[in-house]
Design a protein around this motif. Sequence first.
Motif, PDB file in Angstrom:
ATOM      1  N   UNK A  60     -13.673   8.885  16.650  1.00 37.89           N
ATOM      2  CA  UNK A  60     -13.734   9.773  17.823  1.00 37.89           C
ATOM      3  C   UNK A  60     -12.393  10.446  18.114  1.00 37.89           C
ATOM      4  N   UNK A  61     -11.523  10.531  17.138  1.00 38.65           N
ATOM      5  CA  UNK A  61     -10.203  11.139  17.349  1.00 38.65           C
ATOM      6  C   UNK A  61     -10.363  12.569  17.838  1.00 38.65           C
ATOM      7  N   UNK A  62      -9.507  12.982  18.747  1.00 41.79           N
ATOM      8  CA  UNK A  62      -9.639  14.319  19.365  1.00 41.79           C
ATOM      9  C   UNK A  62      -9.526  15.465  18.362  1.00 41.79           C
ATOM     10  N   UNK A  63      -8.862  15.231  17.227  1.00 36.31           N
ATOM     11  CA  UNK A  63      -8.739  16.273  16.207  1.00 36.31           C
ATOM     12  C   UNK A  63      -9.751  16.114  15.081  1.00 36.31           C
ATOM     13  N   UNK A  64     -10.633  15.139  15.217  1.00 38.34           N
ATOM     14  CA  UNK A  64     -11.653  14.913  14.193  1.00 38.34           C
ATOM     15  C   UNK A  64     -11.536  13.519  13.601  1.00 38.34           C
ATOM     16  N   UNK A  65     -12.649  13.028  13.099  1.00 41.22           N
ATOM     17  CA  UNK A  65     -12.698  11.675  12.543  1.00 41.22           C
ATOM     18  C   UNK A  65     -11.648  11.499  11.450  1.00 41.22           C
ATOM     19  N   UNK A  66     -10.932  10.381  11.518  1.00 40.67           N
ATOM     20  CA  UNK A  66      -9.911  10.067  10.524  1.00 40.67           C
ATOM     21  C   UNK A  66      -9.756   8.553  10.447  1.00 40.67           C
ATOM     22  N   UNK A  67      -8.959   8.111   9.475  1.00 46.15           N
ATOM     23  CA  UNK A  67      -8.731   6.679   9.325  1.00 46.15           C
ATOM     24  C   UNK A  67      -7.359   6.424   8.728  1.00 46.15           C
ATOM     25  N   UNK A  68      -6.960   5.157   8.784  1.00 46.13           N
ATOM     26  CA  UNK A  68      -5.739   4.691   8.151  1.00 46.13           C
ATOM     27  C   UNK A  68      -6.144   3.853   6.957  1.00 46.13           C
ATOM     28  N   UNK A  69      -5.819   4.347   5.771  1.00 53.28           N
ATOM     29  CA  UNK A  69      -6.090   3.621   4.525  1.00 53.28           C
ATOM     30  C   UNK A  69      -4.842   2.846   4.119  1.00 53.28           C
ATOM     31  N   UNK A  70      -5.066   1.703   3.494  1.00 48.48           N
ATOM     32  CA  UNK A  70      -3.975   0.926   2.922  1.00 48.48           C
ATOM     33  C   UNK A  70      -4.316   0.636   1.473  1.00 48.48           C
ATOM     34  N   UNK A  71      -3.354   0.845   0.606  1.00 48.23           N
ATOM     35  CA  UNK A  71      -3.549   0.521  -0.800  1.00 48.23           C
ATOM     36  C   UNK A  71      -2.219   0.260  -1.464  1.00 48.23           C
ATOM     37  N   UNK A  72      -2.286  -0.296  -2.661  1.00 49.56           N
ATOM     38  CA  UNK A  72      -1.098  -0.566  -3.452  1.00 49.56           C
ATOM     39  C   UNK A  72      -1.069   0.352  -4.662  1.00 49.56           C
ATOM     40  N   UNK A  73       0.121   0.851  -4.974  1.00 52.16           N
ATOM     41  CA  UNK A  73       0.276   1.600  -6.215  1.00 52.16           C
ATOM     42  C   UNK A  73       0.265   0.594  -7.359  1.00 52.16           C
ATOM     43  N   UNK A  74       0.203   1.087  -8.577  1.00 54.98           N
ATOM     44  CA  UNK A  74       0.225   0.173  -9.740  1.00 54.98           C
ATOM     45  C   UNK A  74       1.508  -0.658  -9.773  1.00 54.98           C
ATOM     46  N   UNK A  83      -5.912   9.923   6.875  1.00 54.13           N
ATOM     47  CA  UNK A  83      -6.701  10.997   6.275  1.00 54.13           C
ATOM     48  C   UNK A  83      -7.956  11.283   7.085  1.00 54.13           C
ATOM     49  N   UNK A  84      -8.513  12.450   6.851  1.00 55.14           N
ATOM     50  CA  UNK A  84      -9.771  12.815   7.497  1.00 55.14           C
ATOM     51  C   UNK A  84     -10.923  12.053   6.848  1.00 55.14           C
ATOM     52  N   UNK A  85     -12.000  11.900   7.607  1.00 56.59           N
ATOM     53  CA  UNK A  85     -13.155  11.185   7.069  1.00 56.59           C
ATOM     54  C   UNK A  85     -14.458  11.973   7.163  1.00 56.59           C
ATOM     55  N   UNK A  86     -14.434  13.111   7.797  1.00 53.59           N
ATOM     56  CA  UNK A  86     -15.687  13.849   7.965  1.00 53.59           C
ATOM     57  C   UNK A  86     -15.562  15.333   7.633  1.00 53.59           C
TER      58      UNK A  86
END
Length: 113
Positions: A60-74, A83-86
């Motif tokens: 419900x972000x005011x600028x549009x659906x988004x999320x916080x992703x977490x990952x590891x590089x190699x 990033x955006x999600x919709x």
Amino acid sequence: MEEIDATDLQGVLRRILAQVEAENIRITQHSHQEMVEEGITIDELLEAIAVGQILENYPEHRRGACCLLYGLSRGDRPIHIVCTTAQPAFIIITAYEPKPPRWMTPTQREREK
């Protein structure tokens, strides 16, 4: 791409991976600046996305659906990607390496006082 439920984390993650696979990616000027400052390469970013998990979801972000992703590089470098999600394209809003004082660990925020 079809509409998805922005609260369905698995669906959101599948959509993100499909957009990346299709090379339907946009990196904002802000995220590019952050990546340069942090020394994060495009390869590291894509590696982190490929194994990423959603840490926080903001449907419900005011600028549009988004999320916080977490990952590891190699190289086992932790990377956060907001990033955006919709959107029809996968838009990277910012990317950075989670570090103290804001982050106690790559997946745990510093406790507010």
